[in-house]
Design a protein around this motif. Structure first.
Motif, PDB file in Angstrom:
ATOM      1  N   GLN A  84      15.204  39.957 -63.861  1.00 19.89           N
ATOM      2  CA  GLN A  84      14.983  40.922 -64.940  1.00 19.89           C
ATOM      3  C   GLN A  84      15.204  42.356 -64.481  1.00 19.89           C
ATOM      4  OE1 GLN A  84      14.888  40.160 -68.069  1.00 19.89           O
ATOM      5  NE2 GLN A  84      15.072  38.062 -67.338  1.00 19.89           N
ATOM      6  N   LEU A  85      14.885  42.649 -63.224  1.00 22.62           N
ATOM      7  CA  LEU A  85      15.149  43.996 -62.707  1.00 22.62           C
ATOM      8  C   LEU A  85      16.640  44.277 -62.620  1.00 22.62           C
ATOM      9  CD1 LEU A  85      12.389  44.368 -59.958  1.00 22.62           C
ATOM     10  CD2 LEU A  85      12.471  45.431 -62.235  1.00 22.62           C
ATOM     11  N   GLY A  86      17.437  43.239 -62.564  1.00 18.91           N
ATOM     12  CA  GLY A  86      18.884  43.410 -62.639  1.00 18.91           C
ATOM     13  C   GLY A  86      19.383  43.446 -64.072  1.00 18.91           C
ATOM     14  N   ALA A  87      18.739  42.683 -64.949  1.00 13.55           N
ATOM     15  CA  ALA A  87      19.194  42.586 -66.341  1.00 13.55           C
ATOM     16  C   ALA A  87      18.890  43.853 -67.144  1.00 13.55           C
ATOM     17  CB  ALA A  87      18.535  41.378 -67.019  1.00 13.55           C
ATOM     18  N   ILE A  88      17.755  44.451 -66.906  1.00 17.62           N
ATOM     19  CA  ILE A  88      17.348  45.621 -67.705  1.00 17.62           C
ATOM     20  C   ILE A  88      18.343  46.775 -67.564  1.00 17.62           C
ATOM     21  CG2 ILE A  88      15.561  47.400 -67.974  1.00 17.62           C
ATOM     22  CD1 ILE A  88      13.492  45.105 -67.481  1.00 17.62           C
ATOM     23  N   PRO A  89      18.704  47.184 -66.350  1.00 22.33           N
ATOM     24  CA  PRO A  89      19.699  48.271 -66.248  1.00 22.33           C
ATOM     25  C   PRO A  89      21.049  47.899 -66.867  1.00 22.33           C
ATOM     26  CG  PRO A  89      18.631  47.904 -64.126  1.00 22.33           C
ATOM     27  CD  PRO A  89      18.184  46.818 -65.030  1.00 22.33           C
ATOM     28  N   LEU A  90      21.450  46.635 -66.726  1.00 26.14           N
ATOM     29  CA  LEU A  90      22.706  46.194 -67.329  1.00 26.14           C
ATOM     30  C   LEU A  90      22.684  46.397 -68.841  1.00 26.14           C
ATOM     31  CD1 LEU A  90      25.421  44.318 -67.018  1.00 26.14           C
ATOM     32  CD2 LEU A  90      23.893  42.626 -68.006  1.00 26.14           C
ATOM     33  N   HIS A  91      21.610  45.960 -69.478  1.00 25.17           N
ATOM     34  CA  HIS A  91      21.515  46.094 -70.938  1.00 25.17           C
ATOM     35  C   HIS A  91      21.313  47.555 -71.364  1.00 25.17           C
ATOM     36  CE1 HIS A  91      21.778  41.855 -71.568  1.00 25.17           C
ATOM     37  NE2 HIS A  91      20.745  41.616 -70.787  1.00 25.17           N
ATOM     38  N   LEU A  92      20.642  48.344 -70.540  1.00 23.38           N
ATOM     39  CA  LEU A  92      20.503  49.773 -70.850  1.00 23.38           C
ATOM     40  C   LEU A  92      21.864  50.463 -70.830  1.00 23.38           C
ATOM     41  CD1 LEU A  92      17.267  50.802 -68.908  1.00 23.38           C
ATOM     42  CD2 LEU A  92      17.628  50.900 -71.375  1.00 23.38           C
ATOM     43  N   ARG A  93      22.678  50.154 -69.805  1.00 23.76           N
ATOM     44  CA  ARG A  93      24.023  50.754 -69.720  1.00 23.76           C
ATOM     45  C   ARG A  93      24.880  50.363 -70.910  1.00 23.76           C
ATOM     46  NH1 ARG A  93      23.637  49.356 -64.376  1.00 23.76           N
ATOM     47  NH2 ARG A  93      24.923  47.495 -64.659  1.00 23.76           N
ATOM     48  N   ARG A  94      24.674  49.156 -71.420  1.00 21.41           N
ATOM     49  CA  ARG A  94      25.480  48.664 -72.536  1.00 21.41           C
ATOM     50  C   ARG A  94      24.845  49.002 -73.890  1.00 21.41           C
ATOM     51  NH1 ARG A  94      29.329  45.223 -71.949  1.00 21.41           N
ATOM     52  NH2 ARG A  94      28.741  44.011 -73.780  1.00 21.41           N
ATOM     53  N   HIS A  95      23.725  49.731 -73.882  1.00 22.88           N
ATOM     54  CA  HIS A  95      23.026  50.148 -75.098  1.00 22.88           C
ATOM     55  C   HIS A  95      22.611  48.949 -75.954  1.00 22.88           C
ATOM     56  CE1 HIS A  95      24.115  54.199 -74.041  1.00 22.88           C
ATOM     57  NE2 HIS A  95      25.373  53.824 -73.943  1.00 22.88           N
ATOM     58  N   GLU A  96      22.221  47.854 -75.300  1.00 24.09           N
ATOM     59  CA  GLU A  96      21.760  46.646 -75.986  1.00 24.09           C
ATOM     60  C   GLU A  96      20.237  46.686 -76.089  1.00 24.09           C
ATOM     61  OE1 GLU A  96      25.438  43.814 -74.513  1.00 24.09           O
ATOM     62  OE2 GLU A  96      23.534  43.715 -73.436  1.00 24.09           O
ATOM     63  N   VAL A  97      19.756  47.578 -76.908  1.00 21.65           N
ATOM     64  CA  VAL A  97      18.325  47.845 -77.021  1.00 21.65           C
ATOM     65  C   VAL A  97      17.563  46.611 -77.509  1.00 21.65           C
ATOM     66  CG1 VAL A  97      16.610  49.396 -78.027  1.00 21.65           C
ATOM     67  CG2 VAL A  97      18.900  50.237 -77.511  1.00 21.65           C
ATOM     68  N   ASN A  98      18.183  45.820 -78.362  1.00 23.40           N
ATOM     69  CA  ASN A  98      17.490  44.651 -78.907  1.00 23.40           C
ATOM     70  C   ASN A  98      17.172  43.616 -77.836  1.00 23.40           C
ATOM     71  OD1 ASN A  98      20.254  44.258 -78.624  1.00 23.40           O
ATOM     72  ND2 ASN A  98      20.346  42.698 -80.208  1.00 23.40           N
ATOM     73  N   VAL A  99      17.914  43.584 -76.749  1.00 26.20           N
ATOM     74  CA  VAL A  99      17.686  42.604 -75.688  1.00 26.20           C
ATOM     75  C   VAL A  99      16.655  43.101 -74.685  1.00 26.20           C
ATOM     76  CG1 VAL A  99      18.833  41.277 -73.868  1.00 26.20           C
ATOM     77  CG2 VAL A  99      20.053  41.825 -75.959  1.00 26.20           C
ATOM     78  N   ILE A 100      16.535  44.406 -74.555  1.00 26.16           N
ATOM     79  CA  ILE A 100      15.661  44.981 -73.542  1.00 26.16           C
ATOM     80  C   ILE A 100      14.204  44.604 -73.778  1.00 26.16           C
ATOM     81  CG2 ILE A 100      14.834  47.144 -72.535  1.00 26.16           C
ATOM     82  CD1 ILE A 100      17.680  48.232 -73.054  1.00 26.16           C
ATOM     83  N   ALA A 101      13.784  44.495 -75.018  1.00 20.30           N
ATOM     84  CA  ALA A 101      12.403  44.098 -75.303  1.00 20.30           C
ATOM     85  C   ALA A 101      12.117  42.711 -74.727  1.00 20.30           C
ATOM     86  CB  ALA A 101      12.140  44.120 -76.799  1.00 20.30           C
ATOM     87  N   LEU A 102      13.037  41.788 -74.911  1.00 16.52           N
ATOM     88  CA  LEU A 102      12.865  40.446 -74.344  1.00 16.52           C
ATOM     89  C   LEU A 102      12.843  40.512 -72.823  1.00 16.52           C
ATOM     90  CD1 LEU A 102      12.702  37.364 -74.538  1.00 16.52           C
ATOM     91  CD2 LEU A 102      15.201  37.331 -74.662  1.00 16.52           C
TER      92      LEU A 102
END
Length: 121
Positions: A84-102
């Motif tokens: 998850q510590l790898g996934a969160i920055p990836l989704h932040l860079r891609r502006h995938e806000v809906n996934v970040i909550a999960l």
């Protein structure tokens, strides 16, 4: 604490076995509708992430059930936190806000599981 451990372990196992299994077994084209980030990620890396997700899920379940190598519970939970510590920055860079909550929920649950995993040591 034992009940809390098993409830969270079951939730995490369902999520990661499903997610990791998809990454291991499906093609990029099949993954793309649900996971747009795979378009810009080498398939080998997607498979590696899937492998670690499945391994983490199994690591939360099998050691307590078998009584073999209970320290693997903590290692698995730490590994899922790392995912998850790898996934969160990836989704932040891609502006995938809906996934970040999960991602944040999974991060918190895996972090709690590290603490709850101490009952097996």
């Amino acid at each position: 604490m034992m009940i809390a451990y098993w409830v969270i372990a079951a939730l995490l196992a369902v999520v990661y076995l499903y997610s990791g299994g998809m990454k291991l077994l499906r093609s990029k084209e099949q993954l793309r509708p649900a996971m747009t980030w795979v378009e810009h990620t080498p398939l080998f890396l997607v498979r590696v992430i899937g492998f670690f997700e499945v391994l983490g899920a199994l690591g939360l379940l099998l050691p307590p059930l078998t009584g073999i190598a209970p320290w693997l519970v903590m290692a698995a939970a730490i590994g899922l936190v790392a995912v998850q510590l790898g996934a969160i920055p990836l989704h932040l860079r891609r502006h995938e806000v809906n996934v970040i909550a999960l991602n944040l929920v999974l991060l918190v649950l895996a972090s709690v599981e590290i603490w709850l995993g101490t009952i097996w040591l």
